[in-house]
Write an enzyme that holds these catalytic residues in place. Structure first.
Site, PDB file in Angstrom:
ATOM      1  N   HIS A  38      -1.093  -3.780   0.163  1.00 48.86           N
ATOM      2  CA  HIS A  38      -1.511  -2.388  -0.009  1.00 48.86           C
ATOM      3  C   HIS A  38      -0.940  -1.565   1.145  1.00 48.86           C
ATOM      4  O   HIS A  38      -1.315  -1.745   2.288  1.00 48.86           O
ATOM      5  CB  HIS A  38      -3.039  -2.289  -0.044  1.00 48.86           C
ATOM      6  CG  HIS A  38      -3.513  -0.893  -0.242  1.00 48.86           C
ATOM      7  ND1 HIS A  38      -3.307  -0.211  -1.421  1.00 48.86           N
ATOM      8  CD2 HIS A  38      -4.148  -0.030   0.578  1.00 48.86           C
ATOM      9  CE1 HIS A  38      -3.805   1.010  -1.311  1.00 48.86           C
ATOM     10  NE2 HIS A  38      -4.322   1.153  -0.105  1.00 48.86           N
ATOM     11  N   ASP A 153      -7.430   1.549  -4.559  1.00 49.50           N
ATOM     12  CA  ASP A 153      -8.044   2.147  -3.364  1.00 49.50           C
ATOM     13  C   ASP A 153      -8.531   3.588  -3.499  1.00 49.50           C
ATOM     14  O   ASP A 153      -9.323   4.018  -2.687  1.00 49.50           O
ATOM     15  CB  ASP A 153      -7.055   2.042  -2.184  1.00 49.50           C
ATOM     16  CG  ASP A 153      -7.779   2.055  -0.840  1.00 49.50           C
ATOM     17  OD1 ASP A 153      -8.969   1.678  -0.810  1.00 49.50           O
ATOM     18  OD2 ASP A 153      -7.180   2.456   0.170  1.00 49.50           O
ATOM     19  N   HIS A 422      -3.773   8.677  -1.409  1.00 45.65           N
ATOM     20  CA  HIS A 422      -5.242   8.727  -1.318  1.00 45.65           C
ATOM     21  C   HIS A 422      -5.755   8.811   0.122  1.00 45.65           C
ATOM     22  O   HIS A 422      -6.965   8.885   0.322  1.00 45.65           O
ATOM     23  CB  HIS A 422      -5.868   7.559  -2.080  1.00 45.65           C
ATOM     24  CG  HIS A 422      -5.386   6.212  -1.631  1.00 45.65           C
ATOM     25  ND1 HIS A 422      -4.323   5.577  -2.228  1.00 45.65           N
ATOM     26  CD2 HIS A 422      -5.803   5.393  -0.642  1.00 45.65           C
ATOM     27  CE1 HIS A 422      -4.127   4.411  -1.631  1.00 45.65           C
ATOM     28  NE2 HIS A 422      -5.001   4.286  -0.651  1.00 45.65           N
TER      29      HIS A 422
HETATM   30 ZN    ZN Z   1      -5.253   2.822   0.738  1.00 42.70          ZN
END
Ligand code: ZN
Length: 1014
Positions: A38, A153, A422
């Site tokens: 990620h 996420d 995000h």
């Molecule tokens: Zn993230």
């Protein structure tokens, strides 16, 4: 694997596995180990820092390790990092290896957007942009089109996302962060997977199978009883700023050896079995990775390989098999199980709480400045895209260099895409990362301003050689006693509106390009004593611009009669506590829509009457503050993410002043709010502009309000509270990403009820009762709530600090000392009247006319100059259709998939030239089914006619949302549901270019124009 092939496989499998569902209890659990990293495009570290510390090494080492052994796999998610690596780091050999891995399906691109976009505070325009950007690159470079999402996420899940993913051709969607208590229930009841019909109007047509990650989310379990607490992360944790020279990272897990393999296998199998119990099929998705992983893939795979081998050798005993997999393999297995899935309607998963006092509703309002700049950059980009497309079609050999122009546009596309991350537009990043986004946005905006200047100046000088040598300088409209401005309408609707130009002289007259006087009004600015606001009424066709001339006179009163110099009336300061006499001395401000009453005894708004229906609504507006706790020992804290109010809000001021500036174009009411009665400087202000119905052409329903807040005191969160006599029972409506409205019913919780009743407002929010509706439209995202009957409060700014070591370590305390100046448009009226207007109004606020001050033309006029508008025909869509995009993406892939595959697999690494002739067009129907009697109907238009102003349409291809699929070849998986609603077949536009667009549809086309029309 090609999607058509995949469908064949699916059909064949159906033939012999129909009893699969019944017998799977006896079969080992099939586990899909999905290696992933990620990679936040921002957050704590800048993109450059992340590239250096780990991100480049992810792709270096994954490429190498996958090339070594055939069964290893990896999913690549955020395209921005991949593209930075591909363009600047990857060697020719690595590129060759990557092409091979992609072809074999072992390196799989998931989502395919530049970033994993936030779902709460992003606008759909930008979500589409960032996906189009990533998908264009992937399709051009590798011939692949992502079909699965991995939204592991983002903080809550919007119902717009699955709709957009469906329009882009996705087969399945994956989310993770939803309310903790809801996830518990879903997990317990095996309901983490469902078919989501995210749009009430599009329903099954754009439904999406959705997988919600279980409680372990996207990281592997980290608590191993026998090792350190780093879980299955043999490469440890990434080190900043430099990777360690010896390759030894902190917190590396114990290697898998003869001594440890059993313990690892036991832990992993137990975890797999625990998770298997929460799902209906015999397959477990086991994400292997976490934030910033796989920068040393060698040590990762060399430990996981023997562990997996050990489990598979003992699979009978364990009841589990394990295999490396990509996400598509997992979803294919679930799809083949042929189960009937529950349907979820159009409700979203917002807001999001991780635990009782962790309501992630603060970020809706974190970093207001960044949220505002991001939206401004997006609308500037839209204006520039439409202008460049028009220019290219009209003047294919014109003097604005096409590669230079595309370069400017690409930079801004990149910057606007990037900030949708995000931890970008959410305001949940560290200060240096926020600065990075701002810098990327402002730099790219400056580049696009240069482009706009070149394009807008061009028709004047088309016959004049050397136009490009002429540098554009943005001058404040001042000294020169004459100033030209170009005003461009980036919308495909005709508009009449008020444009405000800030000037430094007190008196001016305005003329249009025919030399006719233009209605104007000038007055001292609300925010400054040294500048003046010049309001002018402009009438522009769709996608048209006009030139205006401002002539200044230094002496007030010497302007032409068409320009009015407005004078203010001041009202003396009133204390907030002395309210006894309120309501007795009211000052009315009237236009054709409203009568606003202001109270001289409080200097606040008192009531608004909606004149067409003579409905009077009591209404006040002022500022309130929530006190945030900064000491973690004292209780829950507020930070970038979380809003945790320390009790109810208190009034943010002790006294208020008011000025009214009556005008012929707008009447301005300025309210200033003082923290203490004796303060000299105000802390907050509201400037309300009431349009006068000038010659009955100006829309009278739009009340524009701009605010000034800050710097705030530490640990305060400030709301604009509008309290009305509307009986809404604390129910409000807020938009999901500007795409659709969501009903938000007030809910009581055991804890934290206040914060859990906050919702994101991207473009719009309203409250209503039987008789009326109060609508607020926004130029950037905010948090919004209705905490009491008739109340609508908007959180406009937050400044926080807390002593939580995690927050301090990452510099994530949101000590934001900026002054913010957001704008809201307010409308009041019957539900029907406002329903007809609010969506279009929200778009008009987002895409206000672009005002470009320009240098005075140097050469003498040759007779009467032709009007630019005559060279630029308008483009006008019906009122319920919005021109979402008109752009030249530049991606050069074949519209024919076989040709495109042949091109990328031909083995020659082509240097692809941009395609300057393929125009991307998107049109959106703004209304829901049944929302309005007339406007909700499907609309049939002839694109050849509609686009005649742009050029002669030669050919039209309908495409998927991001352009990569021919719509007729796009066959999305049909997941079984009990009602098994049919989807209508995708079809191409008729031969005569006629298209029918249904409620909430977004249709995407490639348009080819006959060149050299002019
Ligand atoms: Zn993230």
């Amino acid at each position: 694997m090609e999607p058509t092939d995949m469908r064949c496989v699916v059909v064949i499998v159906f033939g012999f596995c129909c009893s699969f569902g019944k017998t799977h209890e006896n079969k080992p659990i099939q586990t899909f180990i999905i290696p992933h990293s990620h990679m936040d495009v921002g957050w704590v570290y800048t993109i450059q820092e992340s590239m250096h510390a780990y991100a480049a090494n992810v792709y270096n080492s994954v490429t190498e390790e996958l090339s070594k052994l055939k069964d290893r796999k990896f999913i690549a998610v955020e395209q921005e990092f991949f593209r930075l690596w591909w363009d600047a780091v990857a060697s020719d050999n690595q590129k060759k290896q990557v092409r091979q891995l992609v072809k074999e399906g072992r390196l799989e691109f998931i989502i395919g957007g530049q970033v994993m976009h936030d779902e709460a505070v992003t606008d759909l325009d930008d979500q589409i942009l960032q996906m189009t950007e990533g998908h264009g690159f992937l399709y051009e470079t590798f011939g692949v089109r992502p079909r699965f999402s991995w939204h592991v996420d983002p903080f809550g899940a919007s119902a717009t996302t699955p709709v957009l993913f469906a329009l882009a051709g996705f087969n399945a969607h994956l989310i993770s962060r939803i309310d903790y208590d809801l996830k518990d229930t879903m997990q317990h009841n095996k309901k983490l997977q469902f078919v989501w019909r995210g749009s009430g109007s599009l329903k099954a047509q754009q439904e999406m199978f959705t997988h919600t990650m279980d409680q372990f989310s996207y990281c592997t379990p980290s608590h191993l009883p026998f090792s350190n607490s780093s879980g299955f992360y043999w490469n440890g944790v990434a080190l900043f700023p430099d990777p360690p020279k010896d390759g030894v990272y902190p917190n590396m897990s114990l290697p898998v050896t003869k001594e440890t393999v059993q313990a690892y296998a036991k832990t992993m199998v137990e975890n797999i079995k625990q998770r298997a119990a929460w799902f209906r099929t015999n397959h477990v998705l086991w994400p292997w990775g976490c934030d910033k992983q796989f920068y040393n893939s060698s040590v990762q795979f060399s430990n996981m390989d023997p562990l997996m081998k050990y489990i598979n050798q003992n699979s009978e005993e364990f009841g589990v098999t394990v295999q490396y997999a990509t996400l598509s393999e997992y979803f294919q297995a679930v799809y083949r199980s042929d189960l009937v899935w529950e349907v979820r309607g159009s409700q979203d998963f917002l807001p999001y709480s991780t635990e009782p006092y962790q309501a992630w509703t603060g970020f809706y309002a974190s970093r207001n400045v960044l949220k505002g700049v991001a939206r401004r950059a997006s609308s500037k980009l839209h204006a520039a895209e439409t202008l460049f497309a028009r220019y290219r079609i009209s003047f294919p050999d014109g003097p604005v260099a096409k590669d230079w122009a595309l370069d400017k546009l690409r930079s801004l596309r990149w910057a606007v895409s990037e900030v949708q991350h995000h931890d970008g537009i959410t305001g949940t990043e560290s200060p240096k990362v926020a600065d990075m986004y701002l810098q990327h946005l402002t730099q790219a905006m400056m580049g696009v301003e240069e482009l706009l200047a070149a394009l807008l100046l061009l028709p004047h000088f088309l016959q004049t050689p050397g136009v490009l040598q002429r540098r554009y300088h943005r001058t404040d409209v001042q000294e020169a006693l004459e100033q030209h401005v170009l005003i461009y309408n980036p919308l495909a609707w005709n508009i009449t509106t008020v444009v405000n130009v800030t000037v430094t002289l007190p008196s001016a007259a305005v003329f249009d390009d025919d030399g006719q006087p233009v209605a104007a009004q000038i007055q001292t600015s609300a925010q400054s004593n040294t500048t003046y606001d010049l309001f002018m009424v402009v009438k522009l066709g769709g996608l048209q611009y006009r030139k205006y001339l401002i002539k200044f006179t230094e002496k007030p009163g010497a302007g032409k009669p068409d320009s009015y110099e407005a004078k203010r009336v001041r009202f003396e300061r009133r204390g907030a506590t002395d309210r006894a006499r309120s309501g007795r001395r009211l000052v009315p401000v009237l236009n054709q829509c409203y009568e606003l009453m202001f109270d001289r005894d409080t200097n606040l708004l008192h009531s608004v009457t909606y004149l067409p229906e003579k409905r009077r609504v009591r209404m006040t507006q002022d500022f309130w503050e929530y006190d945030a706790n900064g000491d973690v020992k004292a209780g829950p804290i507020s930070d970038n993410y979380v809003f945790s109010a320390n009790g109810s809000a208190t009034r943010a001021y002790e006294a208020a002043e008011m000025e009214i500036v009556p005008g012929k174009i707008v009447t301005e009411i300025r309210q200033y709010f003082f923290r203490e009665e004796s303060d000299e400087d105000y802390a907050y202000s509201i400037t309300t502009r009431v349009p006068e119905c000038f010659e009955a052409t100006l829309p009278c329903h739009r009340l524009e309000q701009s605010y000034s807040l800050g710097p705030l005191r530490l640990n305060t969160e400030v709301v604009l509270r509008t309290s009305s006599s509307l009986k809404n029972d604390r129910t409000l409506y807020t938009d999901d990403n500007g795409y659709r409205m969501m009903k938000r019913t007030y809910r009581k919780f055991t804890n934290n009820t206040l914060a859990r009743n906050y919702f994101p407002m991207v473009r719009a929010a309203y409250i209503e009762d039987e008789l009326g509706r109060l609508v607020l439209l926004s130029d950037r995202a905010h948090g919004v709530s209705s905490q009491a009957n008739g109340q609508l409060e908007v959180m406009l700014h937050r400044r926080l600090w807390n002593d939580l070591p995690w927050n301090l370590g990452y510099n994530l305390t949101l000590n934001d000392s900026s002054v913010v100046r957001p704008t809201l448009w307010m409308m009041l009226g019957s539900r029907n009247a406002t329903a007809r207007l609010h969506q279009r109004e929200a778009i008009e606020l987002q895409h206000r006319p672009l005002v470009m001050p320009i240098d005075q033309p140097q050469e003498p006029r040759r007779g009467k100059e032709p009007r630019e508008t005559s060279a630029m025909l308008s483009v006008v869509l019906p009122p319920n259709l919005h021109l979402l995009s008109l752009a030249i993406p530049g991606w050069n892939y074949s519209s024919n998939h076989d040709v495109q595959l042949h091109r990328v697999h031909s083995g020659t690494d082509l240097q692809v030239e941009p395609d300057y002739d393929r125009v991307l067009l998107r049109i959106m129907h703004l209304f829901e089914e049944g929302e309005d009697q007339e406007l909700s109907k499907p609309v049939t238009i002839n694109l050849k006619d509609v686009l005649r102003g742009v050029g002669e349409v030669r050919a039209l291809e309908e495409r998927s949302l991001t352009g990569t699929w021919n719509i007729t070849s796009l066959q999305r998986w049909k997941w079984k549901t009990a009602d098994n609603l049919e989807r209508k077949n995708q079809r191409c536009p008729d031969e005569d270019f006629t298209v029918t667009i249904s409620p909430k549809e977004i249709r995407t086309f490639f348009v080819h124009f006959s060149s050299g029309n002019f």
